[in-house]
Design a protein around this motif. Sequence first.
Motif, PDB file in Angstrom:
ATOM      1  N   SER A 124     -34.917  21.572  11.333  1.00 14.40           N
ATOM      2  CA  SER A 124     -35.691  21.805  10.095  1.00 14.40           C
ATOM      3  C   SER A 124     -35.998  23.282   9.850  1.00 14.40           C
ATOM      4  O   SER A 124     -36.180  23.686   8.703  1.00 14.40           O
ATOM      5  CB  SER A 124     -36.977  20.982  10.092  1.00 14.40           C
ATOM      6  N   LEU A 125     -36.004  24.096  10.903  1.00 14.23           N
ATOM      7  CA  LEU A 125     -36.261  25.525  10.670  1.00 14.23           C
ATOM      8  C   LEU A 125     -35.075  26.178   9.964  1.00 14.23           C
ATOM      9  O   LEU A 125     -35.257  26.891   8.966  1.00 14.23           O
ATOM     10  CB  LEU A 125     -36.573  26.243  11.988  1.00 14.23           C
ATOM     11  N   ALA A 161     -34.984  25.075   6.427  1.00 16.66           N
ATOM     12  CA  ALA A 161     -36.048  25.710   5.630  1.00 16.66           C
ATOM     13  C   ALA A 161     -35.665  27.135   5.261  1.00 16.66           C
ATOM     14  O   ALA A 161     -35.867  27.573   4.122  1.00 16.66           O
ATOM     15  CB  ALA A 161     -37.366  25.702   6.407  1.00 16.66           C
ATOM     16  N   GLU A 162     -35.093  27.858   6.216  1.00 14.08           N
ATOM     17  CA  GLU A 162     -34.684  29.241   5.927  1.00 14.08           C
ATOM     18  C   GLU A 162     -33.642  29.265   4.821  1.00 14.08           C
ATOM     19  O   GLU A 162     -33.723  30.079   3.897  1.00 14.08           O
ATOM     20  CB  GLU A 162     -34.138  29.911   7.193  1.00 14.08           C
ATOM     21  N   ASP A 164     -41.481  25.570   8.735  1.00  6.03           N
ATOM     22  CA  ASP A 164     -40.546  24.601   8.166  1.00  6.03           C
ATOM     23  C   ASP A 164     -41.238  23.478   7.400  1.00  6.03           C
ATOM     24  O   ASP A 164     -40.557  22.629   6.820  1.00  6.03           O
ATOM     25  CB  ASP A 164     -39.628  24.028   9.255  1.00  6.03           C
ATOM     26  N   GLN A 204     -42.862  26.569   4.153  1.00  3.43           N
ATOM     27  CA  GLN A 204     -41.682  26.384   3.304  1.00  3.43           C
ATOM     28  C   GLN A 204     -42.050  25.764   1.945  1.00  3.43           C
ATOM     29  O   GLN A 204     -41.637  26.263   0.889  1.00  3.43           O
ATOM     30  CB  GLN A 204     -40.663  25.464   3.994  1.00  3.43           C
ATOM     31  N   ALA A 250     -42.641  27.700  13.770  1.00  7.80           N
ATOM     32  CA  ALA A 250     -42.078  26.455  13.244  1.00  7.80           C
ATOM     33  C   ALA A 250     -42.296  25.264  14.175  1.00  7.80           C
ATOM     34  O   ALA A 250     -42.430  25.425  15.388  1.00  7.80           O
ATOM     35  CB  ALA A 250     -40.581  26.646  13.007  1.00  7.80           C
ATOM     36  N   ASP A 267     -39.867  22.772  13.948  1.00  4.81           N
ATOM     37  CA  ASP A 267     -38.421  22.652  14.192  1.00  4.81           C
ATOM     38  C   ASP A 267     -38.004  21.268  14.685  1.00  4.81           C
ATOM     39  O   ASP A 267     -37.597  21.089  15.826  1.00  4.81           O
ATOM     40  CB  ASP A 267     -37.928  23.757  15.143  1.00  4.81           C
TER      41      ASP A 267
END
Length: 197
Positions: A181-182, A185-186, A149, A153, A175, A177
């Motif tokens: 935030s994970l 990011a995805e 993330d 990213q 991550a 996270d």
Amino acid sequence: MTHALLVIDVQNDFCPGGALAVPAGDEVVGRVNAMMEQFDTVILTQDWHPPGHSSFASSHPGKAPFDTIEMPYGAQVLWPDHCIQRSAGAEFHPALRTDADLILRKGFRPQIDSYSAFFENDRNTPTGLEGYLRTRGIEKLTLAGLATDFCVQYSALDGARLGFDVEVVMEACRAIDLDGSLAAAEAAMRGAGVRLS
Ligand code: VGL
Ligand code: ZN
């Protein structure tokens, strides 16, 4: 010949026991080593901060790790001191294969952080990686490493923005996270046309 593996920040400080440990960060090592067999070009990045770096909470009186501050270039998360140049924490995980074509260090300018392997956090100061890839005729990038993330990213988004065909192998990433935030990011990577596998 036109496809490179970009391994992001598989360093002691991002592994369990490190200063900015990514949960299960060390689990990527075996998979990344195996992936290296499949690529003619392997590039490792190494987070490489001077002591007192501006991304460290310890450089901002009254601030704590994981607080966010405004820097001249935008919002910046503050981190525990990590990956200090020449420290053991900045070394690659001892089991990581380091017989790479290129080791790219980043984050060495005191006043600016650098998550991405392509640009520092002002999104403008280049690291030189784009020129390296283009002059070698590389068009496709597969990314793995730490942290999904943050540095993975940002590297993936910049690679896609520059026109490279980018894939992130999620099982070879872990991550931090922070506050979702994970997932963010995805979504951002998918939205930018990055393939997540
Ligand atoms: C990273 C936070 C600070 C990373 C580096 O490698 O994702 N994250 N420095
Ligand atoms: Zn860092």
